[in-house]
Design a protein around this motif. Structure first.
Motif, PDB file in Angstrom:
ATOM      1  N   ASP A   1      -3.745  14.712   2.787  1.00  0.00           N
ATOM      2  CA  ASP A   1      -5.087  13.515   1.735  1.00  0.00           C
ATOM      3  C   ASP A   1      -4.243  11.745   1.401  1.00  0.00           C
ATOM      4  O   ASP A   1      -4.635  11.442   0.600  1.00  0.00           O
ATOM      5  CB  ASP A   1      -5.036  14.159   0.162  1.00  0.00           C
ATOM      6  N   THR A   2      -3.601  11.127   2.102  1.00  0.00           N
ATOM      7  CA  THR A   2      -3.086  10.070   1.835  1.00  0.00           C
ATOM      8  C   THR A   2      -3.164   9.329   3.602  1.00  0.00           C
ATOM      9  O   THR A   2      -3.189   9.808   4.737  1.00  0.00           O
ATOM     10  CB  THR A   2      -1.671   9.274   1.623  1.00  0.00           C
ATOM     11  N   ALA A   3      -3.961   7.868   3.411  1.00  0.00           N
ATOM     12  CA  ALA A   3      -5.044   7.237   5.274  1.00  0.00           C
ATOM     13  C   ALA A   3      -3.895   6.271   4.682  1.00  0.00           C
ATOM     14  O   ALA A   3      -4.371   6.037   5.540  1.00  0.00           O
ATOM     15  CB  ALA A   3      -6.058   7.331   4.373  1.00  0.00           C
ATOM     16  N   LYS A   4      -3.373   5.339   3.726  1.00  0.00           N
ATOM     17  CA  LYS A   4      -3.215   4.500   3.897  1.00  0.00           C
ATOM     18  C   LYS A   4      -1.938   4.366   2.802  1.00  0.00           C
ATOM     19  O   LYS A   4      -1.375   4.776   1.971  1.00  0.00           O
ATOM     20  CB  LYS A   4      -4.048   3.200   3.358  1.00  0.00           C
ATOM     21  N   VAL A   5      -0.346   3.532   3.850  1.00  0.00           N
ATOM     22  CA  VAL A   5       0.317   3.579   3.258  1.00  0.00           C
ATOM     23  C   VAL A   5       0.858   2.067   2.289  1.00  0.00           C
ATOM     24  O   VAL A   5       0.335   0.866   3.447  1.00  0.00           O
ATOM     25  CB  VAL A   5       1.620   3.470   4.503  1.00  0.00           C
TER      26      VAL A   5
ATOM     27  N   LEU B   1       3.586   9.434  11.133  1.00  0.00           N
ATOM     28  CA  LEU B   1       2.408   8.551  10.331  1.00  0.00           C
ATOM     29  C   LEU B   1       1.200   8.612  11.545  1.00  0.00           C
ATOM     30  O   LEU B   1       0.462   7.635  11.568  1.00  0.00           O
ATOM     31  CB  LEU B   1       3.197   6.648  10.080  1.00  0.00           C
ATOM     32  N   ILE B   2       0.298  10.036  11.726  1.00  0.00           N
ATOM     33  CA  ILE B   2      -0.333  10.298  12.656  1.00  0.00           C
ATOM     34  C   ILE B   2      -1.921   9.872  11.756  1.00  0.00           C
ATOM     35  O   ILE B   2      -1.773  10.279  10.164  1.00  0.00           O
ATOM     36  CB  ILE B   2      -0.695  11.364  13.056  1.00  0.00           C
ATOM     37  N   ASP B   3      -2.326   8.713  12.419  1.00  0.00           N
ATOM     38  CA  ASP B   3      -4.256   8.632  11.606  1.00  0.00           C
ATOM     39  C   ASP B   3      -3.588   7.633  10.199  1.00  0.00           C
ATOM     40  O   ASP B   3      -4.430   7.739   9.310  1.00  0.00           O
ATOM     41  CB  ASP B   3      -4.627   9.350  11.333  1.00  0.00           C
ATOM     42  N   LYS B   4      -2.480   7.345  10.299  1.00  0.00           N
ATOM     43  CA  LYS B   4      -2.489   5.984   8.652  1.00  0.00           C
ATOM     44  C   LYS B   4      -2.554   4.814   8.773  1.00  0.00           C
ATOM     45  O   LYS B   4      -1.329   4.922  10.332  1.00  0.00           O
ATOM     46  CB  LYS B   4      -1.133   7.204   7.884  1.00  0.00           C
ATOM     47  N   SER B   5      -2.790   3.803   8.218  1.00  0.00           N
ATOM     48  CA  SER B   5      -2.451   2.510   8.607  1.00  0.00           C
ATOM     49  C   SER B   5      -1.194   2.082   7.472  1.00  0.00           C
ATOM     50  O   SER B   5      -1.219   2.445   6.077  1.00  0.00           O
ATOM     51  CB  SER B   5      -3.991   1.746   8.125  1.00  0.00           C
TER      52      SER B   5
ATOM     53  N   PRO C   1      -0.862  -6.143   7.386  1.00  0.00           N
ATOM     54  CA  PRO C   1      -0.693  -5.467   8.051  1.00  0.00           C
ATOM     55  C   PRO C   1       0.463  -5.614   8.266  1.00  0.00           C
ATOM     56  O   PRO C   1       1.398  -6.784   8.952  1.00  0.00           O
ATOM     57  CB  PRO C   1      -1.220  -5.850   9.615  1.00  0.00           C
ATOM     58  N   ALA C   2       1.396  -4.300   8.351  1.00  0.00           N
ATOM     59  CA  ALA C   2       3.605  -4.313   8.342  1.00  0.00           C
ATOM     60  C   ALA C   2       3.469  -4.524   9.515  1.00  0.00           C
ATOM     61  O   ALA C   2       4.672  -4.887   9.655  1.00  0.00           O
ATOM     62  CB  ALA C   2       2.729  -3.402   8.438  1.00  0.00           C
ATOM     63  N   THR C   3       2.513  -4.864  11.046  1.00  0.00           N
ATOM     64  CA  THR C   3       2.842  -5.022  11.915  1.00  0.00           C
ATOM     65  C   THR C   3       3.102  -6.891  11.622  1.00  0.00           C
ATOM     66  O   THR C   3       4.286  -6.998  12.559  1.00  0.00           O
ATOM     67  CB  THR C   3       2.270  -5.238  13.308  1.00  0.00           C
ATOM     68  N   ASP C   4       2.626  -7.522  10.716  1.00  0.00           N
ATOM     69  CA  ASP C   4       2.646  -8.672  10.890  1.00  0.00           C
ATOM     70  C   ASP C   4       4.582  -9.112  10.202  1.00  0.00           C
ATOM     71  O   ASP C   4       4.491 -10.178  10.661  1.00  0.00           O
ATOM     72  CB  ASP C   4       1.916  -9.473   9.645  1.00  0.00           C
ATOM     73  N   TYR C   5       4.880  -7.866  10.224  1.00  0.00           N
ATOM     74  CA  TYR C   5       6.191  -7.910   9.061  1.00  0.00           C
ATOM     75  C   TYR C   5       7.369  -7.857  10.171  1.00  0.00           C
ATOM     76  O   TYR C   5       8.750  -7.378  10.207  1.00  0.00           O
ATOM     77  CB  TYR C   5       6.623  -7.440   8.018  1.00  0.00           C
ATOM     78  N   ASP C   6       6.543  -6.499  11.265  1.00  0.00           N
ATOM     79  CA  ASP C   6       7.940  -6.396  12.600  1.00  0.00           C
ATOM     80  C   ASP C   6       8.729  -7.944  12.680  1.00  0.00           C
ATOM     81  O   ASP C   6      10.191  -6.912  13.065  1.00  0.00           O
ATOM     82  CB  ASP C   6       6.663  -6.436  13.648  1.00  0.00           C
TER      83      ASP C   6
END
Length: 193
Positions: free
Chosen positions: A95-99, A122-126, A150-155
């Motif tokens: 029931d969580t879609a966003k982290v 983390l399937i289907d979670k942004s 987006p977390a990817t900005d901090y990769d």
């Protein structure tokens, strides 16, 4: 669907809960108002010991050096394993879609969160990053939640943190053993790194 917020400390989780009207306290997390808020209590995982890779690295000898595993692995920190399982369960909820990663703004905060997140599917979670160096007042929390990146900005920060951990481990394990074996006394360990 709910939004999961991952903080570094219980006190920060309480700050988020206060700002967002989350009042239902559970074992290791808070829930309510469309949010699940949990925390890591610092690092929940650590790099594995040499013997976890190969039994030949259990005994300290110059012949077994250098210790160079193919890829470094993580294992749960014994005293924090219960909270690790709580965090993993909350992140894996259907029931969580966003982290939202809301650990401290910096390299260590990124390492703490991402190391835990890589242990779950983390399937289907942004994945988003909450980033501020201001005091976490309710207003700052609400404003920063409206400007997530987006977390990817901090990769790159995550990768830098991983590289630092790997370098510390490789230098520490190899040079500490070498120094101890060469110049250490009977029960004296020289820590290098």
């Amino acid at each position: 669907m709910k939004t999961l917020i991952l903080t570094e400390k219980p006190s920060i989780a309480r700050d988020f809960a206060k700002a967002l009207g989350v009042n239902n306290r559970k074992e290791g997390f808070l829930e309510g108002a469309g949010y699940v808020i949990t925390w890591t209590i610092g690092h929940l995982l650590e790099l594995a010991e040499p013997a976890d890779y190969d039994d030949k690295w259990r005994a300290w000898s110059l012949h077994s050096l250098p210790i160079l595993p193919g890829a470094l692995k993580y294992k749960p920190i014994r005293d924090s394993e219960k909270q690790l399982k709580v965090v993993q369960r909350q992140v894996s909820r259907d029931d969580t879609a966003k982290v939202i990663v809301a650990t401290d703004a910096g390299r260590e905060g990124e390492v703490i969160a991402r190391t835990v997140l890589q242990t779950v599917a983390l399937i289907d979670k942004s994945i988003w990053r909450f980033w501020t160096s201001q005091a976490l007042t309710p207003q700052v929390i609400k404003e920063t939640l409206e400007n997530l990146k987006p977390a990817t900005d901090y990769d790159r920060l995550w990768q830098a943190g991983q590289a630092r951990q790997a370098a510390d481990w490789l230098v520490g394990m190899n040079l500490s053993r070498a120094a101890t074996l060469r110049i250490g006394g009977k029960n004296e360990v020289f820590s290098v790194g």
